[in-house]
Design a protein around this motif. Structure first.
Motif, PDB file in Angstrom:
ATOM      1  N   ARG A 267      28.847   8.225  14.685  1.00 48.72           N
ATOM      2  CA  ARG A 267      27.415   8.599  15.617  1.00 48.72           C
ATOM      3  C   ARG A 267      26.560   7.448  15.261  1.00 48.72           C
ATOM      4  N   ARG A 268      25.507   7.322  15.926  1.00 44.60           N
ATOM      5  CA  ARG A 268      24.516   6.065  15.825  1.00 44.60           C
ATOM      6  C   ARG A 268      23.087   6.753  15.889  1.00 44.60           C
ATOM      7  N   LEU A 269      22.165   6.169  15.530  1.00 47.38           N
ATOM      8  CA  LEU A 269      20.777   6.696  15.521  1.00 47.38           C
ATOM      9  C   LEU A 269      20.436   5.941  16.870  1.00 47.38           C
ATOM     10  N   ALA A 270      19.657   7.011  17.773  1.00 47.83           N
ATOM     11  CA  ALA A 270      19.227   6.514  19.101  1.00 47.83           C
ATOM     12  C   ALA A 270      17.580   6.405  18.831  1.00 47.83           C
ATOM     13  N   GLY A 271      17.252   7.666  18.112  1.00 46.66           N
ATOM     14  CA  GLY A 271      15.684   7.485  17.825  1.00 46.66           C
ATOM     15  C   GLY A 271      15.404   8.284  16.467  1.00 46.66           C
ATOM     16  N   LEU A 272      14.235   8.074  15.995  1.00 49.05           N
ATOM     17  CA  LEU A 272      13.671   8.853  14.948  1.00 49.05           C
ATOM     18  C   LEU A 272      12.190   8.997  15.391  1.00 49.05           C
ATOM     19  N   HIS A 273      11.814  10.280  15.201  1.00 49.24           N
ATOM     20  CA  HIS A 273      10.270  10.703  15.423  1.00 49.24           C
ATOM     21  C   HIS A 273       9.691  11.256  14.262  1.00 49.24           C
ATOM     22  N   TYR A 274       8.707  10.787  13.647  1.00 50.17           N
ATOM     23  CA  TYR A 274       8.061  11.247  12.598  1.00 50.17           C
ATOM     24  C   TYR A 274       6.620  11.995  12.714  1.00 50.17           C
ATOM     25  N   SER A 275       6.703  13.381  12.313  1.00 56.79           N
ATOM     26  CA  SER A 275       5.308  14.073  12.354  1.00 56.79           C
ATOM     27  C   SER A 275       4.833  14.573  11.128  1.00 56.79           C
ATOM     28  N   PRO A 276       3.693  14.074  10.571  1.00 55.78           N
ATOM     29  CA  PRO A 276       3.121  14.442   9.396  1.00 55.78           C
ATOM     30  C   PRO A 276       3.087  16.051   9.220  1.00 55.78           C
ATOM     31  N   ILE A 277       3.778  16.456   8.017  1.00 54.80           N
ATOM     32  CA  ILE A 277       3.502  17.812   7.781  1.00 54.80           C
ATOM     33  C   ILE A 277       1.958  18.128   6.845  1.00 54.80           C
ATOM     34  N   ALA A 278       1.165  18.749   7.409  1.00 51.91           N
ATOM     35  CA  ALA A 278      -0.075  18.826   6.953  1.00 51.91           C
ATOM     36  C   ALA A 278      -0.079  19.861   5.793  1.00 51.91           C
ATOM     37  N   ALA A 279      -1.092  19.257   4.685  1.00 50.52           N
ATOM     38  CA  ALA A 279      -0.826  20.245   3.294  1.00 50.52           C
ATOM     39  C   ALA A 279      -1.470  21.638   3.980  1.00 50.52           C
ATOM     40  N   PRO A 280      -1.079  22.607   3.384  1.00 54.98           N
ATOM     41  CA  PRO A 280      -1.547  23.914   3.324  1.00 54.98           C
ATOM     42  C   PRO A 280      -3.179  23.974   3.101  1.00 54.98           C
ATOM     43  N   PRO A 281      -3.895  24.787   3.954  1.00 58.00           N
ATOM     44  CA  PRO A 281      -5.396  24.743   3.678  1.00 58.00           C
ATOM     45  C   PRO A 281      -5.696  25.476   2.430  1.00 58.00           C
ATOM     46  N   ALA A 282      -6.562  24.745   1.646  1.00 55.08           N
ATOM     47  CA  ALA A 282      -6.989  25.307   0.333  1.00 55.08           C
ATOM     48  C   ALA A 282      -7.736  26.795   0.542  1.00 55.08           C
ATOM     49  N   ARG A 283      -7.277  27.730  -0.350  1.00 54.83           N
ATOM     50  CA  ARG A 283      -7.868  29.052  -0.357  1.00 54.83           C
ATOM     51  C   ARG A 283      -8.977  29.090  -1.238  1.00 54.83           C
TER      52      ARG A 283
ATOM     53  N   ALA B  37       0.880  -1.266  -0.025  1.00 52.52           N
ATOM     54  CA  ALA B  37       0.044   0.104  -0.025  1.00 52.52           C
ATOM     55  C   ALA B  37       0.874   1.135  -0.007  1.00 52.52           C
ATOM     56  N   PRO B  38       0.608   2.333  -0.552  1.00 51.78           N
ATOM     57  CA  PRO B  38       1.274   3.727  -0.449  1.00 51.78           C
ATOM     58  C   PRO B  38       1.438   4.079   0.790  1.00 51.78           C
ATOM     59  N   ALA B  39       2.634   4.685   0.919  1.00 50.69           N
ATOM     60  CA  ALA B  39       3.298   4.922   2.334  1.00 50.69           C
ATOM     61  C   ALA B  39       3.876   6.313   2.201  1.00 50.69           C
ATOM     62  N   ASP B  40       3.485   7.079   1.084  1.00 49.32           N
ATOM     63  CA  ASP B  40       4.120   8.277   0.736  1.00 49.32           C
ATOM     64  C   ASP B  40       3.697   9.565   1.799  1.00 49.32           C
ATOM     65  N   GLY B  41       4.869  10.307   1.995  1.00 49.13           N
ATOM     66  CA  GLY B  41       4.445  11.381   2.864  1.00 49.13           C
ATOM     67  C   GLY B  41       5.704  12.369   2.978  1.00 49.13           C
ATOM     68  N   ARG B  42       5.193  13.611   3.786  1.00 51.02           N
ATOM     69  CA  ARG B  42       6.319  14.531   4.057  1.00 51.02           C
ATOM     70  C   ARG B  42       6.279  14.666   5.538  1.00 51.02           C
ATOM     71  N   PHE B  43       7.366  14.667   6.444  1.00 58.34           N
ATOM     72  CA  PHE B  43       7.293  14.391   7.595  1.00 58.34           C
ATOM     73  C   PHE B  43       8.371  15.425   8.091  1.00 58.34           C
ATOM     74  N   ARG B  44       8.043  16.168   9.324  1.00 61.69           N
ATOM     75  CA  ARG B  44       9.072  16.776  10.047  1.00 61.69           C
ATOM     76  C   ARG B  44       9.589  15.706  11.075  1.00 61.69           C
ATOM     77  N   VAL B  45      11.027  15.427  11.074  1.00 60.51           N
ATOM     78  CA  VAL B  45      11.505  14.225  11.652  1.00 60.51           C
ATOM     79  C   VAL B  45      12.457  14.694  12.614  1.00 60.51           C
ATOM     80  N   THR B  46      12.424  14.199  14.024  1.00 62.05           N
ATOM     81  CA  THR B  46      13.632  14.375  14.681  1.00 62.05           C
ATOM     82  C   THR B  46      14.522  13.328  14.891  1.00 62.05           C
ATOM     83  N   GLN B  47      15.658  13.452  14.653  1.00 66.50           N
ATOM     84  CA  GLN B  47      16.593  12.474  14.555  1.00 66.50           C
ATOM     85  C   GLN B  47      17.463  12.631  15.749  1.00 66.50           C
TER      86      GLN B  47
END
Length: 128
Positions: free
Chosen positions: A111-127, A92-102
């Motif tokens: 350096r090694r990754l200890a964590g990733l936190h994904y937060s979806p970036i909402a599309a701007p409201p329609a005008r 299934a599609p899993a496309d997206g645009r996210f603000r990620v905290t690494q």
């Protein structure tokens, strides 16, 4: 190498591993206590995160990691950026645009990754 350069290189390695589905590389990039918080609030520990690639459940087709800012706190560093992906999860599609905290930690001379936190970036409201 500066912290910005270190995290830039880690970001390149992370994206290359996800794009190629290289579970072993992802396993090596992640610290033992690695945790991912997904865009819908689910939590994956290291083995769960890596197994999605090992089993082929998550397939990344395109990725970009941009607008990255870095802060260092002793042996820990936090990078916040924008991750754009074209992907599929279990077909299934899993496309997206996210603000990620690494979150990264120093492990010897790397350096090694200890964590990733994904937060979806909402599309701007329609005008109107």
């Amino acid at each position: 190498m500066t912290i910005d350069q270190q995290l830039d290189e880690l970001g390149r390695q992370w994206m290359a591993a996800e794009l190629s589905g290289d579970a072993e590389a992802l396993d090596a990039l992640a610290a033992p206590g690695f945790t991912l918080v997904g865009p819908l609030g689910f939590i994956l520990v290291k083995d769960q995160w890596v197994s999605r690639f090992r089993e082929g459940a998550l397939v990344m087709h395109e990725m970009s990691w941009t607008d990255v800012t870095v802060r260092e706190y002793g042996d820990t560093a936090v990078a916040i950026g924008v991750l754009t992906q074209r992907a599929s999860y279990q077909g299934a599609p899993a496309d997206g645009r996210f603000r990620v905290t690494q979150i990264t930690v120093r492990d010897g001379d790397r350096r090694r990754l200890a964590g990733l936190h994904y937060s979806p970036i909402a599309a701007p409201p329609a005008r109107p």
